[in-house]
Design an enzyme around this catalytic site. Structure first.
Site, PDB file in Angstrom:
ATOM      1  N   CYS A  63      27.448  19.632  -7.166  1.00  0.00           N
ATOM      2  CA  CYS A  63      27.177  20.685  -6.197  1.00  0.00           C
ATOM      3  C   CYS A  63      25.692  20.793  -5.914  1.00  0.00           C
ATOM      4  O   CYS A  63      25.241  20.663  -4.783  1.00  0.00           O
ATOM      5  CB  CYS A  63      27.714  22.020  -6.717  1.00  0.00           C
ATOM      6  SG  CYS A  63      27.437  23.385  -5.564  1.00  0.00           S
ATOM      7  N   GLU A  99      35.066  19.147  -6.111  1.00  0.00           N
ATOM      8  CA  GLU A  99      34.286  19.410  -4.907  1.00  0.00           C
ATOM      9  C   GLU A  99      35.048  18.921  -3.670  1.00  0.00           C
ATOM     10  O   GLU A  99      35.091  19.608  -2.643  1.00  0.00           O
ATOM     11  CB  GLU A  99      32.930  18.707  -4.985  1.00  0.00           C
ATOM     12  CG  GLU A  99      31.878  19.441  -5.792  1.00  0.00           C
ATOM     13  CD  GLU A  99      31.239  20.580  -5.020  1.00  0.00           C
ATOM     14  OE1 GLU A  99      31.764  20.965  -3.951  1.00  0.00           O
ATOM     15  OE2 GLU A  99      30.223  21.101  -5.493  1.00  0.00           O
TER      16      GLU A  99
END
Length: 222
Positions: free
Chosen positions: A135, A209
């Protein structure tokens, strides 16, 4: 090759599935449905609340002041920069902060954020930062990819604000610092035997993700 490049090289399919997801490609092309982007923004706001907790946990897990200060900088970047961006963008659709915070967390949001928090609780500071890396550092890579000619060249692109935030110098430096810190943590705490475990954490975080992007696309189709 620093530890971040080694982790990417150990999980090529998972990494490509994340940074080259259809959501990212459509955002770059300006064809991403607004409904998908709106879903993403609301869920990412809730996501950042949990990531702020992860950085607070990183402060607790730190064993020296330098690590604590790095965690504090990450916490500040979330609470004082990224969340403000989300509030500003959501405001365009008439979504006030209170309404965003009251929105239910979708499954992909819960899965990723709790995975990161669990890595931090069960492991050490290196485990936590490896789980955060897709991230924190990945968004900078995506931002650069979506603005190859610089932020100014985006002009009237429908997602200029979001791309510009992560392609801009401020966030790029945040990611560069996170990358250097990850390398420093690895130099202090990683053995070659442990690398396989860290690569597995990184691969799973990258898959989660990608699931987060997919969640927004799927919700917009309903």
């Amino acid at each position: 090759m620093d530890i971040f490049e080694r982790l990417k090289a150990a999980a090529p399919m998972e990494w490509a599935g994340y940074v080259d997801h259809a959501f990212v490609r459509q955002m770059g092309a300006g064809t991403l449905p607004q409904a998908a982007f709106r879903t993403y923004l609301v869920q990412d706001y809730l996501f950042l609340i949990q990531f702020a907790r992860a950085y607070a946990l990183a402060i607790y897990k730190s064993r020296n002041l330098a690590d604590m200060r790095m965690a504090k900088a990450g916490l500040s970047a979330i609470l004082d920069v990224e969340m403000d961006l989300h509030v500003r963008l959501c405001g365009r659709w008439g979504l006030p902060p209170g309404e965003i915070e009251a929105a239910p967390e979708l499954q992909a949001t819960v899965a990723y954020t709790r995975f990161v928090l669990d890595c931090g609780v069960a492991g050490d500071l290196l485990d936590l930062h490896v789980a955060l890396a897709p991230c924190v550092i990945g968004y900078a890579e995506i931002g650069r990819r979506l603005a190859p000619d610089g932020v100014a060249a985006l002009a009237d692109h429908p997602y200029t604000d979001w791309i510009g935030e992560y392609a801009g110098e401020g966030y790029q430096e945040v990611a560069a610092q996170a990358r250097r810190h990850l390398d420093d943590l690895a130099a202090r705490a990683m053995t070659e035997q442990r690398f396989g475990e860290l690569a597995a954490l990184f691969a799973k975080a990258s898959r989660l993700e990608a699931d987060f992007w997919q969640m927004a696309l799927t919700q917009s189709e309903r």
